[in-house]
Design a protein around this motif. Sequence first.
Motif, mmCIF file in Angstrom:
data_model
loop_
_atom_site.group_PDB
_atom_site.id
_atom_site.type_symbol
_atom_site.label_atom_id
_atom_site.label_comp_id
_atom_site.label_asym_id
_atom_site.label_seq_id
_atom_site.Cartn_x
_atom_site.Cartn_y
_atom_site.Cartn_z
ATOM 1 N N PRO A 23 41.539 62.940 -37.793
ATOM 2 C CA PRO A 23 42.018 62.929 -39.176
ATOM 3 C C PRO A 23 41.096 63.759 -40.068
ATOM 4 N N THR A 24 41.663 64.375 -41.076
ATOM 5 C CA THR A 24 40.888 65.180 -42.016
ATOM 6 C C THR A 24 41.247 64.777 -43.435
ATOM 7 N N LEU A 25 40.384 65.157 -44.362
ATOM 8 C CA LEU A 25 40.621 64.881 -45.767
ATOM 9 C C LEU A 25 41.787 65.743 -46.252
ATOM 10 N N VAL A 26 42.680 65.127 -47.007
ATOM 11 C CA VAL A 26 43.819 65.831 -47.596
ATOM 12 C C VAL A 26 43.614 65.794 -49.108
ATOM 13 N N PRO A 27 42.874 66.778 -49.661
ATOM 14 C CA PRO A 27 42.522 66.742 -51.083
ATOM 15 C C PRO A 27 43.724 66.640 -52.027
ATOM 16 N N ASP A 28 44.818 67.297 -51.700
ATOM 17 C CA ASP A 28 46.007 67.234 -52.558
ATOM 18 C C ASP A 28 46.978 66.138 -52.141
ATOM 19 N N GLY A 29 46.591 65.340 -51.152
ATOM 20 C CA GLY A 29 47.460 64.290 -50.643
ATOM 21 C C GLY A 29 47.315 62.993 -51.417
ATOM 22 N N THR A 30 48.017 62.003 -50.939
ATOM 23 C CA THR A 30 47.986 60.669 -51.535
ATOM 24 C C THR A 30 46.888 59.834 -50.875
ATOM 25 N N ALA A 31 46.680 58.668 -51.405
ATOM 26 C CA ALA A 31 45.738 57.740 -50.773
ATOM 27 C C ALA A 31 46.214 57.412 -49.353
ATOM 28 N N ALA A 32 47.510 57.225 -49.183
ATOM 29 C CA ALA A 32 48.053 56.931 -47.854
ATOM 30 C C ALA A 32 47.815 58.088 -46.887
ATOM 31 N N ASP A 33 47.887 59.325 -47.381
ATOM 32 C CA ASP A 33 47.611 60.493 -46.540
ATOM 33 C C ASP A 33 46.167 60.485 -46.054
ATOM 34 N N ASN A 34 45.269 59.927 -46.847
ATOM 35 C CA ASN A 34 43.847 59.916 -46.522
ATOM 36 C C ASN A 34 43.380 58.628 -45.856
ATOM 37 N N LEU A 35 44.271 57.667 -45.721
ATOM 38 C CA LEU A 35 43.906 56.411 -45.070
ATOM 39 C C LEU A 35 43.466 56.603 -43.619
ATOM 40 N N PRO A 36 44.097 57.472 -42.820
ATOM 41 C CA PRO A 36 43.606 57.641 -41.445
ATOM 42 C C PRO A 36 42.139 58.077 -41.366
#
Length: 176
Positions: free
Chosen positions: A67-80
Amino acid sequence: MSRHPIPPGRPRATTRARAGAALVAAIVGLALAGCTPAPASEPDPSATPTRSGSSTGGPTSTATPEPTLVPDGTAADNLPLFAAITASVWASEDRNGGRAYIDALVVAGFDKAAMQVTRDRSTVGNQAESIQFSVKWGEECLIGQVGPATGDPVTVVVPVLVEGTCLVGETRPIDW
């Protein structure tokens, strides 16, 4: 509607009871049908497997990428990523220190200024039964909880509190 006499000691089966039994049987049947293995499918020829061996060949892998950081994503996108970091620190010798979780999240690219962490020691100096840490992400919070009382690490996404924070109560200053 005529009623037929029922022999003594034998309960009356009502239409509603028969319908309920049929419904239960149907649900159980559907649930069991879902347990049968699906037939093998043909591999997708357009899929490109990732290679885990050397450039000269080697085994192919269909493992999930890190998993990687998704700076423009949501909190759910960054949960992994948040969950993977939490699990990694929990598996280390630093598992009982709140700072270790914050430092690992910062290394992964999460904003330190958006974080909170509870104290990892009680007021009398004992190890805390549970530590919580968070990252505010827009109007949501990534929250992790670890500790002897927690068992396996827990990570979730929840809405920001009315106060604009993620954790309830007094938290430890992140001043390092």
